[in-house]
Design a protein around this motif. Structure first.
Motif, PDB file in Angstrom:
ATOM      1  N   THR A   1       0.823  -1.206   0.000  1.00  0.00           N
ATOM      2  CA  THR A   1       0.000   0.000   0.000  1.00  0.00           C
ATOM      3  C   THR A   1       0.860   1.261   0.000  1.00  0.00           C
ATOM      4  O   THR A   1       0.453   2.292  -0.554  1.00  0.00           O
TER       5      THR A   1
ATOM      6  N   ALA B   1     -11.936   6.099  -2.608  1.00  0.00           N
ATOM      7  CA  ALA B   1     -11.410   5.245  -1.534  1.00  0.00           C
ATOM      8  C   ALA B   1     -11.627   3.775  -1.867  1.00  0.00           C
ATOM      9  O   ALA B   1     -10.737   2.935  -1.652  1.00  0.00           O
TER      10      ALA B   1
ATOM     11  N   PHE C   1      -8.764   0.819  -2.523  1.00  0.00           N
ATOM     12  CA  PHE C   1      -8.756  -0.493  -1.865  1.00  0.00           C
ATOM     13  C   PHE C   1      -8.611  -1.617  -2.891  1.00  0.00           C
ATOM     14  O   PHE C   1      -7.780  -2.519  -2.739  1.00  0.00           O
TER      15      PHE C   1
ATOM     16  N   PRO D   1      -6.688   6.436   2.728  1.00  0.00           N
ATOM     17  CA  PRO D   1      -7.370   5.243   3.258  1.00  0.00           C
ATOM     18  C   PRO D   1      -6.654   3.938   2.904  1.00  0.00           C
ATOM     19  O   PRO D   1      -6.670   2.989   3.700  1.00  0.00           O
ATOM     20  N   ALA D   2      -6.017   3.882   1.717  1.00  0.00           N
ATOM     21  CA  ALA D   2      -5.302   2.664   1.340  1.00  0.00           C
ATOM     22  C   ALA D   2      -4.110   2.419   2.257  1.00  0.00           C
ATOM     23  O   ALA D   2      -3.838   1.275   2.656  1.00  0.00           O
TER      24      ALA D   2
ATOM     25  N   ALA E   1      -5.452   1.206   5.487  1.00  0.00           N
ATOM     26  CA  ALA E   1      -5.876  -0.195   5.367  1.00  0.00           C
ATOM     27  C   ALA E   1      -4.683  -1.136   5.391  1.00  0.00           C
ATOM     28  O   ALA E   1      -4.736  -2.213   6.006  1.00  0.00           O
TER      29      ALA E   1
ATOM     30  N   THR F   1     -10.039  -5.739   8.376  1.00  0.00           N
ATOM     31  CA  THR F   1      -9.829  -4.442   7.738  1.00  0.00           C
ATOM     32  C   THR F   1     -10.835  -4.207   6.619  1.00  0.00           C
ATOM     33  O   THR F   1     -11.360  -3.097   6.457  1.00  0.00           O
ATOM     34  N   SER F   2     -11.126  -5.244   5.857  1.00  0.00           N
ATOM     35  CA  SER F   2     -12.077  -5.115   4.755  1.00  0.00           C
ATOM     36  C   SER F   2     -13.462  -4.734   5.259  1.00  0.00           C
ATOM     37  O   SER F   2     -14.167  -3.918   4.635  1.00  0.00           O
TER      38      SER F   2
ATOM     39  N   TYR G   1     -13.384  -1.006   6.327  1.00  0.00           N
ATOM     40  CA  TYR G   1     -13.217  -0.165   5.141  1.00  0.00           C
ATOM     41  C   TYR G   1     -14.531  -0.069   4.361  1.00  0.00           C
ATOM     42  O   TYR G   1     -14.958   1.023   3.956  1.00  0.00           O
TER      43      TYR G   1
ATOM     44  N   ALA H   1     -16.827   3.329   3.764  1.00  0.00           N
ATOM     45  CA  ALA H   1     -17.150   3.813   2.418  1.00  0.00           C
ATOM     46  C   ALA H   1     -18.658   3.920   2.227  1.00  0.00           C
ATOM     47  O   ALA H   1     -19.161   4.887   1.627  1.00  0.00           O
TER      48      ALA H   1
END
Length: 420
Positions: free
Chosen positions: A64, A242, A246, A369-370, A373, A385-386, A389, A393
């Protein structure tokens, strides 16, 4: 949308004169191809991240950081030089940026570790930041009064189409080329060199301002009408970019988590699904009122996030790809709606600056945000994390939809051009 009568250009190595209407179309196509190629180069590393991870034992956080180094460099370049082509002209900025982009591709092809990869991505971000606002502004300069809105549509569709093409080409080269981490960048470097020569053979479309260039400093200047439109749609822009960040940085890892036995190419193709669907959506909604498109796209983020998360709860890879496709539709609808609202009726002197402001918001939303994450994945795993996130969003998108709907109820929507 206002149009610009180009001034006579400086002599070019090809002996080109001021473009006639037929050459105007060629210049328009060239600038559209530059936008597409720049974004193709930005997304080309996505299918290669698993190769880099296996070769150099990179963590999710490092991936990332590699991804976001490009976006943050692009952001700082837009902040400091986003209006440069308004002062110096489009041609000199584009030629210099394309040459720098070609050099960045050479560095990417020769990378032998994370440090070189990050440095090359920073160089690429600088080149892309300088070129995107100049090429996008040139498209607005060349807009045809008989086809109002074509430039805004092209500014929306060329980037996402380029991202889709870059991911697809790199994915195919991973399977077919003997040296995929070299071949894709070599081809891109050659393409940027050709484009730089072609720009030299076109006429200048802007009126460069007199006086010595001011030293670069962080600055954004957006006229009040464009500022209101950007603020209205801004939360939706944050949400969809965002999501794009991801899928671009952690999409391959998500595919491997959901389906460990899936082919390596499946990781890169998830971002291709998003970007290709976004390009198709931009085209399909070109006649839809921009505020309506942005509102619908914002609300589509919620089922997109839910569908993606269902892939982590037994629905498998089809749900991940379905979520990516729906996220792409949301991306296309919001991005083209927000751009058309923001770019409506801009004067020549405000074009590059306004586009720079839009891209600053977009890439800031994609990169920060990436990075967060990637750091969270190190501590809490990709699964947890997913979930966070996706929920974040979705909440941003709902807020954007509400803001856009309230604006439509209290005032007439900002009119965008319609393509014919």
């Amino acid at each position: 949308m206002s149009t610009v009568t180009p001034r006579a250009p400086a002599p070019c190595p090809c002996g080109a004169a001021r473009p006639r209407p037929a050459n105007r179309a060629a210049s328009f196509a060239l600038n559209a191809s530059i936008l597409a190629a720049l974004l193709a180069a930005s997304s080309a590393p996505t299918p290669l991240y698993p190769l880099y991870q296996d070769r150099w034992q990179l963590s999710a956080l490092t991936v990332t950081v590699v991804f976001s180094a490009y976006a943050l460099a692009l952001l700082m370049t837009l902040l400091t030089t986003g209006t440069l082509s308004d002062r110096l002209g489009r041609r000199p900025v584009l030629v210099a940026a394309l040459i720098l982009e070609a050099v960045a591709m050479v560095f990417l092809a020769s990378a032998d570790g994370a440090a070189v990869l990050i440095a090359a991505r920073v160089l690429q971000g600088v080149a892309t930041g300088a070129a995107t606002s100049a090429a996008g502004a040139a498209l607005l300069d060349l807009d045809d009064p008989l086809r109002p809105g074509r430039a805004a549509l092209t500014n929306s569709i060329a980037p996402v189409a380029g991202m889709a093409a870059g991911v697809l080409a790199a994915t195919l080269l991973v399977r077919l080329a003997p040296a995929p981490t070299v071949t894709v960048y070599a081809l891109l470097a050659a393409g940027f060199a050709v484009q730089a020569i072609a720009v030299l053979c076109t006429a200048e479309t802007a009126r460069p301002r007199r006086g010595a260039p001011r030293p670069p400093r962080p600055r954004l200047g957006v006229p009040p009408r464009a500022r209101r439109a950007l603020l209205t749609a801004g939360t939706g822009v944050v949400a969809i970019w965002a999501l794009g960040g991801f899928y671009s940085s952690l999409g391959p890892a998500l595919v491997r988590l959901v389906a460990p036995g899936a082919p390596r190419a499946a990781g890169g193709m998830v971002f291709f699904t998003l970007s290709a669907t976004a390009a198709l959506t931009v085209w399909a909604l070109r006649h839809t009122a921009p505020a309506v498109a942005a509102t619908g796209g914002s609300l589509a983020v919620v089922p997109a996030a839910a569908l993606t998360l269902s892939g982590l709860h037994g629905a498998g890879l089809p749900a991940v790809y379905g979520g990516a496709a729906l996220a792409g539709a949301a991306f296309g609808a919001v991005s083209q709606g927000a751009l058309r609202m923001t770019l409506a009726s801009l004067d020549e002197r405000d074009r590059a600056a306004t586009l720079a402001a839009y891209y600053v918001l977009s890439y800031l939303s994609m990169s920060l945000p990436a990075i967060a994450a990637g750091a969270a994945t190190e501590h809490y795993g990709l699964r947890g994390t997913s979930h966070v996130y996706a929920v974040a969003a979705a909440l941003l998108a709902v807020a954007a939809g509400a803001a856009l709907a309230a604006t439509r109820r209290t005032a007439s929507p900002t009119a965008g051009g319609h393509s014919r």
